[in-house]
Scaffold this motif. Sequence first.
Motif, PDB file in Angstrom:
ATOM      1  N   LYS A 211      62.396 114.245 -57.466  1.00  0.00           N
ATOM      2  CA  LYS A 211      62.845 112.951 -57.976  1.00  0.00           C
ATOM      3  C   LYS A 211      63.848 112.284 -57.057  1.00  0.00           C
ATOM      4  N   VAL A 212      63.611 111.004 -56.803  1.00  0.00           N
ATOM      5  CA  VAL A 212      64.597 110.100 -56.215  1.00  0.00           C
ATOM      6  C   VAL A 212      64.912 109.073 -57.288  1.00  0.00           C
ATOM      7  N   ASP A 213      66.190 108.794 -57.500  1.00  0.00           N
ATOM      8  CA  ASP A 213      66.578 107.898 -58.587  1.00  0.00           C
ATOM      9  C   ASP A 213      67.684 106.954 -58.125  1.00  0.00           C
ATOM     10  N   TRP A 214      68.073 106.063 -59.028  1.00  0.00           N
ATOM     11  CA  TRP A 214      69.190 105.123 -58.837  1.00  0.00           C
ATOM     12  C   TRP A 214      68.951 104.145 -57.688  1.00  0.00           C
ATOM     13  N   ALA A 215      67.727 103.901 -57.292  1.00  0.00           N
ATOM     14  CA  ALA A 215      67.460 103.067 -56.124  1.00  0.00           C
ATOM     15  C   ALA A 215      67.952 101.637 -56.330  1.00  0.00           C
ATOM     16  N   GLY A 216      68.644 101.111 -55.324  1.00  0.00           N
ATOM     17  CA  GLY A 216      69.153  99.738 -55.366  1.00  0.00           C
ATOM     18  C   GLY A 216      70.211  99.529 -54.300  1.00  0.00           C
TER      19      GLY A 216
ATOM     20  N   ILE B 219      65.170 104.029 -46.688  1.00  0.00           N
ATOM     21  CA  ILE B 219      64.572 102.846 -46.086  1.00  0.00           C
ATOM     22  C   ILE B 219      63.129 102.722 -46.560  1.00  0.00           C
ATOM     23  N   LEU B 220      62.653 101.506 -46.701  1.00  0.00           N
ATOM     24  CA  LEU B 220      61.246 101.244 -47.016  1.00  0.00           C
ATOM     25  C   LEU B 220      60.802  99.975 -46.282  1.00  0.00           C
ATOM     26  N   PRO B 221      59.530  99.921 -45.889  1.00  0.00           N
ATOM     27  CA  PRO B 221      59.000  98.639 -45.412  1.00  0.00           C
ATOM     28  C   PRO B 221      58.982  97.637 -46.563  1.00  0.00           C
ATOM     29  N   VAL B 222      59.058  96.375 -46.223  1.00  0.00           N
ATOM     30  CA  VAL B 222      59.088  95.303 -47.216  1.00  0.00           C
ATOM     31  C   VAL B 222      57.960  94.319 -46.918  1.00  0.00           C
ATOM     32  N   ASP B 223      57.142  94.042 -47.908  1.00  0.00           N
ATOM     33  CA  ASP B 223      56.052  93.075 -47.778  1.00  0.00           C
ATOM     34  C   ASP B 223      56.586  91.688 -48.127  1.00  0.00           C
ATOM     35  N   TRP B 224      56.673  90.845 -47.106  1.00  0.00           N
ATOM     36  CA  TRP B 224      57.119  89.467 -47.343  1.00  0.00           C
ATOM     37  C   TRP B 224      56.032  88.488 -46.901  1.00  0.00           C
ATOM     38  N   SER B 225      54.811  88.860 -47.186  1.00  0.00           N
ATOM     39  CA  SER B 225      53.694  87.976 -46.839  1.00  0.00           C
ATOM     40  C   SER B 225      53.530  86.858 -47.851  1.00  0.00           C
ATOM     41  N   GLY B 226      54.054  87.058 -49.067  1.00  0.00           N
ATOM     42  CA  GLY B 226      54.011  86.026 -50.086  1.00  0.00           C
ATOM     43  C   GLY B 226      55.327  85.278 -50.161  1.00  0.00           C
ATOM     44  N   GLU B 227      55.573  84.640 -51.295  1.00  0.00           N
ATOM     45  CA  GLU B 227      56.802  83.851 -51.432  1.00  0.00           C
ATOM     46  C   GLU B 227      58.036  84.743 -51.505  1.00  0.00           C
ATOM     47  N   PHE B 228      57.891  85.905 -52.177  1.00  0.00           N
ATOM     48  CA  PHE B 228      59.042  86.784 -52.383  1.00  0.00           C
ATOM     49  C   PHE B 228      58.833  88.132 -51.693  1.00  0.00           C
ATOM     50  N   PRO B 229      59.909  88.733 -51.193  1.00  0.00           N
ATOM     51  CA  PRO B 229      59.797  90.076 -50.620  1.00  0.00           C
ATOM     52  C   PRO B 229      59.650  91.122 -51.722  1.00  0.00           C
ATOM     53  N   VAL B 230      58.862  92.158 -51.428  1.00  0.00           N
ATOM     54  CA  VAL B 230      58.704  93.286 -52.348  1.00  0.00           C
ATOM     55  C   VAL B 230      58.760  94.572 -51.527  1.00  0.00           C
ATOM     56  N   PHE B 231      59.545  95.552 -51.979  1.00  0.00           N
ATOM     57  CA  PHE B 231      59.616  96.833 -51.290  1.00  0.00           C
ATOM     58  C   PHE B 231      58.281  97.569 -51.456  1.00  0.00           C
ATOM     59  N   VAL B 232      57.679  97.954 -50.336  1.00  0.00           N
ATOM     60  CA  VAL B 232      56.379  98.621 -50.361  1.00  0.00           C
ATOM     61  C   VAL B 232      56.549 100.003 -51.008  1.00  0.00           C
ATOM     62  N   ASN B 233      55.832 100.224 -52.099  1.00  0.00           N
ATOM     63  CA  ASN B 233      55.922 101.454 -52.892  1.00  0.00           C
ATOM     64  C   ASN B 233      57.327 101.680 -53.452  1.00  0.00           C
ATOM     65  N   GLY B 234      58.069 100.601 -53.626  1.00  0.00           N
ATOM     66  CA  GLY B 234      59.399 100.691 -54.214  1.00  0.00           C
ATOM     67  C   GLY B 234      59.397 100.617 -55.728  1.00  0.00           C
ATOM     68  N   LEU B 235      58.204 100.395 -56.310  1.00  0.00           N
ATOM     69  CA  LEU B 235      58.065 100.336 -57.764  1.00  0.00           C
ATOM     70  C   LEU B 235      57.199 101.470 -58.289  1.00  0.00           C
ATOM     71  N   VAL B 236      57.007 102.488 -57.444  1.00  0.00           N
ATOM     72  CA  VAL B 236      56.364 103.747 -57.839  1.00  0.00           C
ATOM     73  C   VAL B 236      57.301 104.865 -57.413  1.00  0.00           C
ATOM     74  N   PRO B 237      57.113 106.094 -57.922  1.00  0.00           N
ATOM     75  CA  PRO B 237      58.017 107.178 -57.523  1.00  0.00           C
ATOM     76  C   PRO B 237      58.071 107.347 -56.002  1.00  0.00           C
TER      77      PRO B 237
END
Length: 569
Positions: free
Chosen positions: A301-306, A341-359
Amino acid sequence: MKKQQAIILAVFCTWFSMTEIYSQSTQKHAPLFSKVVYQGDDQVYKDYPLKEGEFYNPILQGCYPDPSITRKGDDYYLVSSSFAMFPGVPIFHSNDLVNWKQIGHVLDRPSQLKVHDAGISAGIFAPDIIYNPHNDTFYMITTQFAGGFGNIVVKTKDPHQGWSDPIKLDFGGIDPALFFDDDGKAYVVHNDAPDEGKALYEGHRVIKLWEYDLDKDQVIAGTDQTIVDGGVDISQKPIWIEAPHIYKKDGKYYLMCAEGGTGGWHSEVIFISDHPKGPYKPAPGNPILTQRYFSKDRKNKVDWAGHADLVLGPDNQYYGVFLGIRPNEKDRVNTGRETFILPVDWSGEFPVFVNGLVPLVPKLKMPQGVENMTAGAGFFPNGNFTYEEDFSSEKLDYRWIGLRGPREEFISMTNNGLQITPFETNIKEVKPTSTLFYRQQHNHFSFTATVDYKPASEKDLAGIVCLQSEQFHYVFGLTKKGNDDYLILEKTEKGESQVLASTKIEIKGPVHLQVKARGDEYEFGYSTTGGDFVNLGGTVSGDILSTNVAGGFTGCLLGLYATSANNAR
């Protein structure tokens, strides 16, 4: 007149003689540490060996929280919080976001860092580092809860060459960050309390923005305004909106913040605006990074991400650094908050951390064309590694830190190792201590130190310490009782101390002291022969070395400790 001069000279000579005798006595009873070995042995790295083109996450193991990152050309610089550790704000350099070298500390002088009377979790919070291309200057802005500072900024043209003395900033709140717009204008954003009488619930915070005068290095009075109230949706009573950063992309302004507090509800959220002053509208897909929705007993487990910061990588893709924790098998946090660290997908309007919303997983693919050199000399290691130190180098490794005061005030590099001249202060006091610390970086580890030391009295003690704070720690050291030398294991919890075990010991040469941990279970051992270690005190709980029990914001620190104010009996 001559008689008075003779008396003054006699008094001076007596004082000088006594000082010299005391100095020689202190040096004589100063412990000499000739070798330290730290070895990490976490199962996750055995289960997930690296393959070609991979590297481990976190990139900085141990207590390196609240990361911030910036770029100038092909050079990347990263900093993290350091609280009452001295020197403060470790700074790292990389050319590829994978391989990092620590190049020093931003705050390395007493004029910059006044934490001599600060609890371990006071001091430096959430530093922000940023490069301003308009004047070719690096800035580091932070909150220093000590020394009467508050919010401060320091500057440099070259992070390798040191930083200015602090400039005290005229605003309250915490977590300040700078933003430099394309037109050269500068702004400060930070977390603050709502205006007096407007707090709606516990944890209700706001994000404020000021215009910043680059010539005077000061916010411009009267320009402050609230740009986020509460968080993404104040009707949901979001807590602890903080750690703001502003970015500009494709003519739009993006405000990224942490939300939910540094704990199980931590997350990263994003807002958008047409102007740096707002109004800012939250993205419909918030949060863009969190680990709060998953099973509490998930493996590895990795937790408290932010608490994140973004940068454009060498492959022209965005990346985000952020804090997270890797608890032990009892869900306790002994290694502190670490830098991921994570790659960030900013191909759309907003950036999203790649696989940052899964474990989160232990390994990442490297940017194209990058070679993993973290096992090489000079680069900050990760995974399972062994670090050996014999203190033979002219310069002390940057990973060794003091607490509340400069290391140079109590250490001496000799031909035979490192000598610690003990302060008349013990580890329980909120004062500078004569202790050299190394961060615990694994849940399973061993830390072994060889010490040559002969205590002179019951007030003398030297050995090793496992410290979460001045009120929560273990001391394992050599002291004296009557004419006999003893090795004792002392536990301090909530400021109350007890000796768990002791043994008479015959000191004929260097003594080897060791602490090893298997998750929550810690064991202390010694050897007078260099052979097998003899356990003292059985197995003790690491709970008091965790954030869960001790509170605060740091991880466990492993120290080489000496004192002439021992009160453990």
